[in-house]
Design a protein around this motif. Structure first.
Motif, PDB file in Angstrom:
ATOM      1  N   ALA A   1       0.520  -0.984  -0.231  1.00  0.00           N
ATOM      2  CA  ALA A   1       0.189   0.323   0.014  1.00  0.00           C
ATOM      3  C   ALA A   1       0.148   0.624   0.433  1.00  0.00           C
ATOM      4  N   TYR A   2       0.689   1.871  -1.068  1.00  0.00           N
ATOM      5  CA  TYR A   2       1.286   3.385  -0.743  1.00  0.00           C
ATOM      6  C   TYR A   2       0.227   4.143  -1.288  1.00  0.00           C
TER       7      TYR A   2
ATOM      8  N   VAL B   1      13.441  -1.327 -10.817  1.00  0.00           N
ATOM      9  CA  VAL B   1      14.500  -1.863  -9.927  1.00  0.00           C
ATOM     10  C   VAL B   1      13.450  -3.820  -9.395  1.00  0.00           C
ATOM     11  N   VAL B   2      14.155  -4.788 -10.027  1.00  0.00           N
ATOM     12  CA  VAL B   2      13.709  -5.980  -9.689  1.00  0.00           C
ATOM     13  C   VAL B   2      14.733  -6.964  -8.666  1.00  0.00           C
ATOM     14  N   ARG B   3      14.369  -7.120  -7.430  1.00  0.00           N
ATOM     15  CA  ARG B   3      14.830  -7.927  -6.657  1.00  0.00           C
ATOM     16  C   ARG B   3      13.690  -9.751  -6.593  1.00  0.00           C
ATOM     17  N   LYS B   4      14.919 -10.378  -7.478  1.00  0.00           N
ATOM     18  CA  LYS B   4      14.356 -11.514  -8.122  1.00  0.00           C
ATOM     19  C   LYS B   4      13.697 -12.599  -6.600  1.00  0.00           C
TER      20      LYS B   4
ATOM     21  N   ARG C   1      11.000 -11.518  -4.993  1.00  0.00           N
ATOM     22  CA  ARG C   1       9.748 -11.574  -6.156  1.00  0.00           C
ATOM     23  C   ARG C   1       8.554  -9.821  -6.274  1.00  0.00           C
ATOM     24  N   ARG C   2       9.502  -8.839  -6.193  1.00  0.00           N
ATOM     25  CA  ARG C   2       8.961  -7.853  -6.183  1.00  0.00           C
ATOM     26  C   ARG C   2       9.968  -7.181  -6.924  1.00  0.00           C
ATOM     27  N   LEU C   3       8.715  -6.266  -8.076  1.00  0.00           N
ATOM     28  CA  LEU C   3       8.915  -5.106  -8.977  1.00  0.00           C
ATOM     29  C   LEU C   3       8.660  -3.663  -8.486  1.00  0.00           C
TER      30      LEU C   3
ATOM     31  N   ARG D   1       6.598   3.064  -5.729  1.00  0.00           N
ATOM     32  CA  ARG D   1       5.276   2.258  -6.563  1.00  0.00           C
ATOM     33  C   ARG D   1       5.959   0.439  -5.898  1.00  0.00           C
ATOM     34  N   SER D   2       5.410  -0.432  -5.927  1.00  0.00           N
ATOM     35  CA  SER D   2       6.226  -2.093  -5.439  1.00  0.00           C
ATOM     36  C   SER D   2       4.348  -3.114  -5.926  1.00  0.00           C
TER      37      SER D   2
END
Length: 187
Positions: free
Chosen positions: A40-41, A53-56, A59-61, A71-72
């Protein structure tokens, strides 16, 4: 026991009709429901997304404006998500710095934005092994025609190496991210 042709045909039709439900049930068993679907933003006036930015592992972009995540999104990756993409067909998502260089509103998946993989270095690594590095790595939504099955994709790694989000999230990313935006993909 003798099975008539009509009974055999009916049995085949029954199994064909049940296959999608069985696959959906199998996908649900694999789903990781512990991961929150959305962060939530508070509404902000986004001046511009300067980087993705992607953090595999998470599992977030993240859509970044400067150093701030504005945003996420929860993502799905390739079926073999750990490690850098080495060759076509390894079902890995690449790691490194790339560019979101073009988009396709009419792709096989709900909207897609292309990641500039493979880089020259990616080509050299694959070539050293006598392999094709592959390509067509995208950020995209669900497969077209599968919107009713969105629940079955949540929390799964199901792509061939792309980064997938919900169609709703893809609409937002499509609007907020311009062609030419850098993307950094981390393990």
């Amino acid at each position: 026991m003798l099975i008539t042709r009509a009974a055999s045909s009916a049995l085949v039709l029954f199994w064909l009709a049940m296959a999608p439900q069985a696959m959906a049930a199998e996908l649900l068993v694999k789903a990781d429901t512990r991961m929150p679907a959305k962060t939530a933003y508070t509404p902000v006036d986004i001046q511009g997304v300067s980087k993705v930015v992607v953090r595999k592992g998470e599992r977030r972009l993240y859509l970044m404006s400067g150093d701030q995540a504005v945003r996420s999104y929860r993502i799905s990756l390739g079926d073999n998500p750990e490690g850098h993409k080495l060759y076509e067909g390894d079902e890995r998502t690449p790691e490194g710095d790339y560019t979101l260089d073009w988009r396709n509103a009419e792709s096989d998946f709900y909207r897609s934005i292309h990641i500039s993989y493979p880089s020259e270095r990616d080509r050299e690594l694959a070539s050293a092994w006598g392999l094709d590095p592959g390509g067509s790595i995208m950020i995209h939504g669900l497969p077209n025609g599968k919107e009713d099955m969105a629940f079955a994709y949540r929390g799964l790694d199901w792509t061939d190496g792309c980064i997938a989000v919900t169609n709703e999230d893809m609409d937002e990313i499509w609007q907020l991210v311009s062609n030419g935006t850098p993307i950094s993909i981390h393990p």
